[in-house]
Structures are given as structure tokens and as C-alpha cells.
Write a protein that holds these residues in place. Structure first.
Motif, PDB file in Angstrom:
ATOM      1  N   THR A  97     -10.251 -33.135  38.501  1.00  0.00           N
ATOM      2  CA  THR A  97      -9.451 -31.954  38.845  1.00  0.00           C
ATOM      3  C   THR A  97      -8.640 -32.161  40.119  1.00  0.00           C
ATOM      4  O   THR A  97      -7.436 -31.878  40.163  1.00  0.00           O
ATOM      5  N   LYS A  98      -9.279 -32.667  41.157  1.00  0.00           N
ATOM      6  CA  LYS A  98      -8.631 -32.767  42.465  1.00  0.00           C
ATOM      7  C   LYS A  98      -7.802 -34.031  42.646  1.00  0.00           C
ATOM      8  O   LYS A  98      -6.797 -34.024  43.360  1.00  0.00           O
ATOM      9  N   GLY A 123     -13.985 -36.078  44.829  1.00  0.00           N
ATOM     10  CA  GLY A 123     -12.896 -35.148  45.073  1.00  0.00           C
ATOM     11  C   GLY A 123     -12.111 -35.414  46.326  1.00  0.00           C
ATOM     12  O   GLY A 123     -11.167 -34.686  46.640  1.00  0.00           O
ATOM     13  N   LYS A 124     -12.474 -36.457  47.083  1.00  0.00           N
ATOM     14  CA  LYS A 124     -11.799 -36.759  48.352  1.00  0.00           C
ATOM     15  C   LYS A 124     -11.011 -38.070  48.288  1.00  0.00           C
ATOM     16  O   LYS A 124      -9.896 -38.157  48.786  1.00  0.00           O
TER      17      LYS A 124
END
Length: 434
Positions: free
Chosen positions: A222-223, A248-249
Motif C-alpha cells: 500500500t505505502k 512500509g518505510k
């Protein structure tokens, strides 16, 4: 058609025309196969370039003077781009080889095909046999036009150094023939896309079993629009302590063998090993490159002889040295290679040998030591061979002799195989080493 209107004897002008066409194509093929370079060039080409030449050959064959024009292609079910692109282009080379073999062993030279043979057996009346023979002649004319047209298209671009040919010609012209040919053969088994593996258990779908499907990390997808694959929720949960730091990072994966994160993903497990695996497993700097002094002997996967164990400990203690030789008083002599390419190839061979992942490194390593150090004060060929036997087994001399014979047969122009491969190999992987 009346059975008495035409007979098989009336087809001699058509046979003669086919023979002339085939002779022209055969002359070109003989020259190409005698030289050998076109095979190497073809196998080094990208699949998109190979496809372009095949389509050009089919287009020109469809425009050539056969009885039914492009419809003759329907008589040649084996003449397809997909067939010729098999195994990185080996399908096309195999087809050309078979074409030449049939031409030189039969008259008329009709390329065999199981489907065509079944159709032939169904021809019963004289008129049907004549019509089938006419179709067979035109089928083989189409094949001949395709062979000639595709070859001429390739040769034209070689002569004029087209954009698609430039990189391949640079490899062929600026490297040893053995290296270029080996690279071409390796190219035929490259993967066309990375593998998918579970980030935790490392298994592929095939290894997991029928009906298996991968899940992806939702946060990364998603990110970051980045896929980290897991075969099950339990594997994802087990890997979470590791993955949560980047989830996510950052687009971070473990770079598992054959996956997108592996710089060498194209190479299959049974090809160019253990060299590829050795490069893959080398310790890396923060920027992803490998320090040459960091290419050590590695952990042994078997049991080293006492002499080999002493060699390993000394090499780990002095990472600037490529190998230690010993004179008659057992005093060590440091062998150091200055050229970075030769040092890299030597150390990869040394690592494979010392880790006992393969004895393929022995011949190249020994050849280099013998040619450069046999005349060194206090050393001799016999002394070096005796040391290598103590380190790597009593059959070492036999293996080295076999390697030296093969090296002579290959016509290596440099001092040793390692030096021959060093410049060529660095052209391919220089961005990997520092």
C-alpha cells in the motif's frame, strides 16, 4: 485432375529450382558454421532482437516466389518464432543445423515433419500424389527462403553494426573466443523473470506444492507499491521481528537467490555454478560492492588437509596475499597479484577450492601459480606441485595436467586462463567490485 495429365516426372524443373535455392542457403550455412562466430553472436542477442530477425525472415519468405505466397507458411507448422526462441535461441540454431544435414544427405532435400509425413501417407491416387509433391516442394521453398532471408538480415546488421548488434559485437571482438562462447551458452539458460520466494522459509511456489499462492505484505504494498512475499500467515508472523524495521518505510528484501533483490537472479541454479553462487555469497560493502581484500577463503564445507588448513589460516591472517608457497626450508613466499581483474578471478577460484564447493578452481589456480612462480628463487614446478598435492589431494597433478591440456586446446593467448578471463569478466561485473 485427370491422373494422366501430370506425372511426378513432370516436376523435375520444380525440383531443380528447389535444389538451386537450397544450395545457395547451404553455402552460406557452411561458411557460418565453419567460422562459428554467428552462433555465438545469435545466442548473445536479446530475445527481442532475435525475434526481430525471425519475423523479418518470415516476412520476406512470405513475399517470395512460392506457388501460394504467404499461405505456404501454413505448410510449415515447425517454422514459428516461439520454436526458434526456445532455450535462448538454441531452437533456431538447431533448425539451421537440421536444414543443412538434410540437404547434404538427401536429394531432393525435403525437411522431415511428422505431421507432413502423415498427410503424405494419405495420398493414394496419382494426381493426389503429384499435388502433394508440388505442395512439398513449395513448403521446402518457403523454408529455404526463410533460412536465407533471416541469415541475410543478421549478416547485414553485423556488417553495418546496427544498434542491436553493437554490444554483442563488442563482446565477441574484445574478448577471448572461449569467454564469448561460454557467455553465449550461459545466455541460453538465463531466467526471463525473477523467482518468487517466501521471505521467511525461502521456498518457491513449485517447492511448496500444487495450488500454493503467495501473500504479500499489505503495508509495503500500500505505502511503497513494493511486494514482499510470504507463503502463509505463519511465515509472515515468524518473519515480522525482522521485517517490521522496514515495513512500509523502505523497499527492503533479503535478496533471496533468484529473486528480484538478487543481482544475479537471471542465472539458474544449474548454470555457471559454483561461480555465481560464490559471487553471490561474497561479503559486501554498504554500497553493495565487494572489496577484493574481503574475498577470503570462506568456511570449509568439508574437511581440509592439514596443509590446506595452514594455507587458509595464513591467508586469513594476511588478506593482501593471494597465496602462500613454501621453499625447501618451509619458508613462506608471498604470491600477490597486482591486476585487480586477475586478483578477483584468482580469489574466486581460490575460495571455491578452499571451501571445497568445487575442485574446478584448482586447475586455474595451479596454472597461474606454476607459470608465475616456478622460476622464482627457491621455488620450482616440482616443489609447487608437491605442495598443492599435500593441500588438495594426491590426484592434483593429474587434474592440473588435464587443465593445462585444455588450456592449450582453447588457444588462450594470455599467460594463463585467469589472466585471459580477468579482463573479460571485469567488463561484465566491474560495478560489483571495489
Amino acid at each position: 485432375m485427370n491422373d494422366s495429365f501430370f506425372t511426378l516426372d513432370d516436376l523435375e524443373p520444380l525440383y531443380s529450382d528447389l535444389r538451386d535455392l537450397q544450395e545457395g542457403a547451404a553455402v552460406t550455412l557452411r561458411d557460418i558454421f565453419r567460422d562459428g562466430q554467428l552462433k555465438t553472436i545469435w545466442l548473445l542477442l536479446d530475445a527481442s532482437e532475435q525475434k526481430r530477425y525471425l519475423l523479418a525472415g518470415l516476412e520476406r519468405a512470405s513475399e517470395s516466389s512460392t506457388l501460394w505466397g504467404q499461405d505456404c507458411r501454413a505448410l510449415c507448422p515447425e517454422v514459428t518464432v516461439s520454436n526458434f526462441l526456445l532455450e535462448g535461441g538454441k531452437g533456431y540454431i538447431a533448425f539451421l543445423t537440421r536444414f543443412l544435414e538434410v540437404f547434404e544427405s538427401s536429394d531432393p532435400a525435403f525437411l522431415p515433419n511428422s505431421w507432413w509425413k502423415q498427410t503424405s501417407n494419405a495420398a493414394r491416387s496419382e494426381s493426389t500424389k503429384v499435388m502433394f509433391e508440388v505442395a512439398t516442394i513449395n513448403r521446402n521453398k518457403f523454408i529455404c527462403f526463410f533460412v536465407s532471408s533471416s541469415l541475410m538480415s543478421i549478416i547485414y546488421d553485423i556488417i553495418h553494426r546496427s544498434n542491436g548488434m553493437k554490444d554483442v559485437l563488442n563482446i565477441v571482438e574484445n574478448t577471448e573466443a572461449f569467454f564469448a562462447h561460454s557467455l553465449a551458452l550461459a545466455n541460453t539458460t538465463l531466467r526471463n523473470k525473477p523467482l518468487l520466494r517466501c521471505e521467511n522459509c525461502t521456498k518457491t511456489l513449485e517447492e511448496i506444492g500444487q495450488g500454493a499462492r503467495f501473500k504479500v505484505c499489505g503495508g509495503c504494498k500500500t505505502k511503497l507499491k513494493f511486494s514482499v512475499h510470504y507463503c502463509s500467515r505463519s511465515c509472515q508472523k515468524e518473519d515480522w521481528p525482522v521485517h517490521k524495521k522496514a515495513c512500509g518505510k523502505k523497499k527492503v528484501s533479503k535478496g533471496l537467490k533468484g529473486t528480484k533483490g538478487d543481482d544475479l537472479w537471471k542465472y539458474t541454479s544449474d548454470q555457471m555454478n559454483p561461480i555465481v553462487d560464490t559471487i553471490r555469497d561474497l561479503p559486501k560493502n554498504q554500497d553493495g560492492t565487494v572489496s577484493l581484500t574481503g574475498v577470503g577463503v570462506g568456511p570449509c564445507q568439508g574437511k581440509r588437509s592439514p596443509a590446506a588448513e595452514r594455507q587458509a589460516k595464513m591467508l586469513e591472517a594476511d588478506k593482501d596475499v593471494d597465496y602462500f608457497l613454501f621453499n625447501s626450508n618451509d619458508v613462506p613466499v608471498r604470491f600477490v597479484i597486482d591486476d585487480p581483474g586477475a586478483k578477483m578471478v584468482f580469489r574466486i577460484n581460490r575460495r571455491m577450492l578452499m571451501m571445497q564447493t568445487s575442485d574446478s578452481g584448482l586447475g586455474a589456480l595451479a596454472e597461474c601459480l606454476l607459470k608465475h612462480m616456478s622460476g622464482y628463487p627457491g621455488l620450482s614446478r616440482d616443489m609447487i606441485l608437491k605442495q598443492l598435492c599435500a593441500e588438495h589431494g594426491n590426484d592434483t597433478i593429474e587434474k592440473i595436467a588435464k587443465w593445462e591440456r585444455r588450456s592449450q586446446e582453447r588457444g588462450i593467448s594470455a599467460d594463463t586462463m585467469i589472466e585471459s578471463l580477468s579482463e573479460d569478466f571485469m567488463k561484465m561485473v566491474e560495478h560489483t567490485f571495489s
